[in-house]
Write a protein that holds these residues in place. Structure first.
Motif, PDB file in Angstrom:
ATOM      1  N   ALA A  19      15.760 -12.957 -14.867  1.00  0.00           N
ATOM      2  CA  ALA A  19      15.739 -11.579 -14.384  1.00  0.00           C
ATOM      3  C   ALA A  19      16.797 -11.395 -13.307  1.00  0.00           C
ATOM      4  CB  ALA A  19      14.366 -11.244 -13.825  1.00  0.00           C
ATOM      5  N   ILE A  20      17.438 -10.211 -13.290  1.00  0.00           N
ATOM      6  CA  ILE A  20      18.393  -9.901 -12.222  1.00  0.00           C
ATOM      7  C   ILE A  20      18.017  -8.627 -11.465  1.00  0.00           C
ATOM      8  CG2 ILE A  20      20.351 -11.167 -13.177  1.00  0.00           C
ATOM      9  CD1 ILE A  20      21.385  -8.507 -14.325  1.00  0.00           C
ATOM     10  N   GLU A  21      17.041  -7.873 -11.976  1.00  0.00           N
ATOM     11  CA  GLU A  21      16.550  -6.707 -11.251  1.00  0.00           C
ATOM     12  C   GLU A  21      15.155  -6.360 -11.751  1.00  0.00           C
ATOM     13  OE1 GLU A  21      18.261  -2.453  -9.669  1.00  0.00           O
ATOM     14  OE2 GLU A  21      18.472  -2.848 -11.808  1.00  0.00           O
ATOM     15  N   ILE A  22      14.302  -5.930 -10.836  1.00  0.00           N
ATOM     16  CA  ILE A  22      12.981  -5.430 -11.181  1.00  0.00           C
ATOM     17  C   ILE A  22      12.806  -4.059 -10.539  1.00  0.00           C
ATOM     18  CG2 ILE A  22      11.954  -6.689  -9.223  1.00  0.00           C
ATOM     19  CD1 ILE A  22      10.180  -5.800 -12.530  1.00  0.00           C
ATOM     20  N   GLY A  23      12.254  -3.145 -11.309  1.00  0.00           N
ATOM     21  CA  GLY A  23      11.890  -1.828 -10.787  1.00  0.00           C
ATOM     22  C   GLY A  23      10.498  -1.491 -11.259  1.00  0.00           C
ATOM     23  N   ALA A  24       9.694  -0.879 -10.424  1.00  0.00           N
ATOM     24  CA  ALA A  24       8.317  -0.559 -10.798  1.00  0.00           C
ATOM     25  C   ALA A  24       7.833   0.677 -10.069  1.00  0.00           C
ATOM     26  CB  ALA A  24       7.391  -1.737 -10.504  1.00  0.00           C
ATOM     27  N   ILE A  25       6.967   1.420 -10.749  1.00  0.00           N
ATOM     28  CA  ILE A  25       6.345   2.636 -10.232  1.00  0.00           C
ATOM     29  C   ILE A  25       4.842   2.442 -10.269  1.00  0.00           C
ATOM     30  CG2 ILE A  25       6.078   5.127 -10.523  1.00  0.00           C
ATOM     31  CD1 ILE A  25       8.950   4.329 -10.016  1.00  0.00           C
ATOM     32  N   LYS A  26       4.168   2.667  -9.158  1.00  0.00           N
ATOM     33  CA  LYS A  26       2.702   2.598  -9.139  1.00  0.00           C
ATOM     34  C   LYS A  26       2.146   4.013  -9.257  1.00  0.00           C
ATOM     35  CE  LYS A  26       0.471  -0.436  -6.683  1.00  0.00           C
ATOM     36  NZ  LYS A  26      -0.153  -1.206  -5.572  1.00  0.00           N
ATOM     37  N   LEU A  27       1.329   4.225 -10.291  1.00  0.00           N
ATOM     38  CA  LEU A  27       0.677   5.517 -10.503  1.00  0.00           C
ATOM     39  C   LEU A  27      -0.802   5.417 -10.158  1.00  0.00           C
ATOM     40  CD1 LEU A  27       2.117   6.529 -14.012  1.00  0.00           C
ATOM     41  CD2 LEU A  27       2.901   7.324 -11.774  1.00  0.00           C
ATOM     42  N   HIS A  28      -1.296   6.420  -9.443  1.00  0.00           N
ATOM     43  CA  HIS A  28      -2.735   6.548  -9.192  1.00  0.00           C
ATOM     44  C   HIS A  28      -3.149   7.948  -9.575  1.00  0.00           C
ATOM     45  CE1 HIS A  28      -6.682   6.004  -7.478  1.00  0.00           C
ATOM     46  NE2 HIS A  28      -6.513   7.079  -6.728  1.00  0.00           N
ATOM     47  N   GLN A  29      -4.001   8.041 -10.589  1.00  0.00           N
ATOM     48  CA  GLN A  29      -4.435   9.339 -11.125  1.00  0.00           C
ATOM     49  C   GLN A  29      -3.240  10.228 -11.453  1.00  0.00           C
ATOM     50  OE1 GLN A  29      -7.325  10.900  -8.345  1.00  0.00           O
ATOM     51  NE2 GLN A  29      -8.792   9.251  -8.766  1.00  0.00           N
ATOM     52  N   GLY A  30      -2.224   9.599 -12.031  1.00  0.00           N
ATOM     53  CA  GLY A  30      -1.045  10.320 -12.490  1.00  0.00           C
ATOM     54  C   GLY A  30       0.016  10.602 -11.455  1.00  0.00           C
ATOM     55  N   GLU A  31      -0.254  10.278 -10.198  1.00  0.00           N
ATOM     56  CA  GLU A  31       0.707  10.533  -9.121  1.00  0.00           C
ATOM     57  C   GLU A  31       1.402   9.241  -8.707  1.00  0.00           C
ATOM     58  OE1 GLU A  31       1.448  13.558  -7.972  1.00  0.00           O
ATOM     59  OE2 GLU A  31      -0.023  14.438  -9.338  1.00  0.00           O
ATOM     60  N   VAL A  32       2.692   9.335  -8.412  1.00  0.00           N
ATOM     61  CA  VAL A  32       3.433   8.172  -7.927  1.00  0.00           C
ATOM     62  C   VAL A  32       3.029   7.901  -6.480  1.00  0.00           C
ATOM     63  CG1 VAL A  32       5.700   7.210  -7.425  1.00  0.00           C
ATOM     64  CG2 VAL A  32       5.377   8.655  -9.451  1.00  0.00           C
ATOM     65  N   VAL A  33       2.484   6.717  -6.226  1.00  0.00           N
ATOM     66  CA  VAL A  33       2.029   6.380  -4.876  1.00  0.00           C
ATOM     67  C   VAL A  33       2.845   5.251  -4.253  1.00  0.00           C
ATOM     68  CG1 VAL A  33      -0.319   7.216  -5.251  1.00  0.00           C
ATOM     69  CG2 VAL A  33       0.227   4.832  -5.794  1.00  0.00           C
ATOM     70  N   ASP A  34       3.651   4.544  -5.059  1.00  0.00           N
ATOM     71  CA  ASP A  34       4.454   3.456  -4.494  1.00  0.00           C
ATOM     72  C   ASP A  34       5.548   3.077  -5.490  1.00  0.00           C
ATOM     73  OD1 ASP A  34       5.309   1.636  -2.626  1.00  0.00           O
ATOM     74  OD2 ASP A  34       3.513   0.391  -2.683  1.00  0.00           O
ATOM     75  N   ARG A  35       6.598   2.445  -4.976  1.00  0.00           N
ATOM     76  CA  ARG A  35       7.697   1.958  -5.801  1.00  0.00           C
ATOM     77  C   ARG A  35       8.094   0.564  -5.341  1.00  0.00           C
ATOM     78  NH1 ARG A  35       8.663   7.478  -5.405  1.00  0.00           N
ATOM     79  NH2 ARG A  35       9.345   8.506  -7.347  1.00  0.00           N
ATOM     80  N   PHE A  36       8.672  -0.198  -6.256  1.00  0.00           N
ATOM     81  CA  PHE A  36       9.208  -1.528  -5.933  1.00  0.00           C
ATOM     82  C   PHE A  36      10.533  -1.668  -6.669  1.00  0.00           C
ATOM     83  CE2 PHE A  36      10.004  -5.995  -6.273  1.00  0.00           C
ATOM     84  CZ  PHE A  36       9.337  -6.615  -5.233  1.00  0.00           C
ATOM     85  N   GLN A  37      11.573  -2.075  -5.939  1.00  0.00           N
ATOM     86  CA  GLN A  37      12.871  -2.279  -6.580  1.00  0.00           C
ATOM     87  C   GLN A  37      13.626  -3.364  -5.845  1.00  0.00           C
ATOM     88  OE1 GLN A  37      16.203  -1.528  -5.326  1.00  0.00           O
ATOM     89  NE2 GLN A  37      17.087  -2.299  -7.231  1.00  0.00           N
ATOM     90  N   SER A  38      14.235  -4.275  -6.594  1.00  0.00           N
ATOM     91  CA  SER A  38      15.092  -5.277  -5.967  1.00  0.00           C
ATOM     92  C   SER A  38      15.988  -5.930  -7.009  1.00  0.00           C
ATOM     93  CB  SER A  38      14.262  -6.366  -5.285  1.00  0.00           C
ATOM     94  OG  SER A  38      15.112  -7.308  -4.638  1.00  0.00           O
ATOM     95  N   LEU A  39      17.244  -6.152  -6.627  1.00  0.00           N
ATOM     96  CA  LEU A  39      18.088  -7.091  -7.357  1.00  0.00           C
ATOM     97  C   LEU A  39      17.611  -8.495  -7.040  1.00  0.00           C
ATOM     98  CD1 LEU A  39      21.579  -5.526  -6.588  1.00  0.00           C
ATOM     99  CD2 LEU A  39      20.410  -5.483  -8.799  1.00  0.00           C
ATOM    100  N   MET A  40      17.972  -9.449  -7.893  1.00  0.00           N
ATOM    101  CA  MET A  40      17.647 -10.846  -7.595  1.00  0.00           C
ATOM    102  C   MET A  40      18.724 -11.754  -8.178  1.00  0.00           C
ATOM    103  SD  MET A  40      14.228 -11.274  -9.954  1.00  0.00           S
ATOM    104  CE  MET A  40      13.689  -9.597 -10.277  1.00  0.00           C
ATOM    105  N   ASN A  41      19.082 -12.759  -7.414  1.00  0.00           N
ATOM    106  CA  ASN A  41      20.144 -13.688  -7.792  1.00  0.00           C
ATOM    107  C   ASN A  41      19.580 -14.766  -8.705  1.00  0.00           C
ATOM    108  OD1 ASN A  41      22.133 -15.719  -7.857  1.00  0.00           O
ATOM    109  ND2 ASN A  41      22.921 -15.113  -5.868  1.00  0.00           N
ATOM    110  N   PRO A  42      20.070 -14.851  -9.970  1.00  0.00           N
ATOM    111  CA  PRO A  42      19.512 -15.833 -10.897  1.00  0.00           C
ATOM    112  C   PRO A  42      20.026 -17.251 -10.678  1.00  0.00           C
ATOM    113  CG  PRO A  42      21.279 -14.642 -11.972  1.00  0.00           C
ATOM    114  CD  PRO A  42      21.117 -14.019 -10.593  1.00  0.00           C
TER     115      PRO A  42
END
Length: 214
Positions: free
Chosen positions: A28-51
């Motif tokens: 993996a070289i990048e991860i992105g994620a969206i946390k949904l609670h009852q259909g609403e975006v409540v948090d995000r996670f994003q980072s590049l990563m050196n393989p």
């Protein structure tokens, strides 16, 4: 930690990688994620990563992630340890989920971390709920459903955002076509595994069950 059974309370994730197979040494070289609670975006996670090695010119061109960008990025181990914390207690969604699940499992295995949530696949759900669509690639579905976007694809957080919006379209389809207003995560997984010819009958049966319970 209990996991919500609601289809609209999940984590939507996307990986960018050095290739197609962790079994062949891809990382993996990048991860992105969206946390949904009852259909609403409540948090995000994003980072590049050196393989730990240089990525190919093809991957640089395909993703826009260059070796220069990765040179100062944190290691896969550091990022994935943080991401393992982020996804605890949630079910998971990805577009073409088998790809992302392979990389998630492989990266977490390297650092002896795991997770309890299950995966759903918005691509498989699309093939069953929107059989009229000529393509079920994420970018094509965004155009087909006229989902608002900024034109950025093949970056992890942007693709996770689009997958989350596509998921909302799919949940709306269940409500509009079958009067299933609050589907469970398990039902959407079942949709993705049901034969195309049988999915309409299956969902009508599920709708009748809901009416009988109410």
């Amino acid at each position: 930690m209990s996991i919500s059974s609601a289809a609209n309370s999940i984590i939507v994730l996307d990986f960018e990688t050095t290739g197609l197979s962790p079994q062949q040494g891809d990382r993996a070289i990048e991860i992105g994620a969206i946390k949904l609670h009852q259909g609403e975006v409540v948090d995000r996670f994003q980072s590049l990563m050196n393989p730990g090695f240089r990525v190919s010119g093809f991957i640089e061109g395909y993703t826009g992630i260059t070796n220069t960008m990765l040179a100062d990025a944190p290691s896969c181990a550091e990022v994935m340890d943080q991401f393992a914390d982020f996804i605890q207690g949630s079910n998971l969604l990805a577009h073409n989920a088998s790809f992302d699940q392979r990389f998630l499992d492989a990266e977490l295995q390297l650092i002896n971390r795991d997770y309890k949530g299950k995966f759903a696949c918005s691509l498989l759900v699309s093939r069953r709920l929107h059989q009229e669509s000529h393509s079920h690639r994420l970018g094509d579905l965004v155009k087909y459903h006229q989902i608002e976007n900024d034109g950025v694809f093949h970056r992890a957080l942007a693709d996770a955002e689009m997958t989350a919006r596509l998921w909302q379209v799919q949940l709306a389809t269940l409500q509009e076509k079958y009067a299933i207003a609050d589907p469970s995560f398990e039902l959407l997984v079942k949709v993705g595994k049901t034969a195309k010819a049988s999915v309409d009958q299956m969902l009508q049966k599920e709708a009748r069950k809901i009416v009988l319970r109410s």
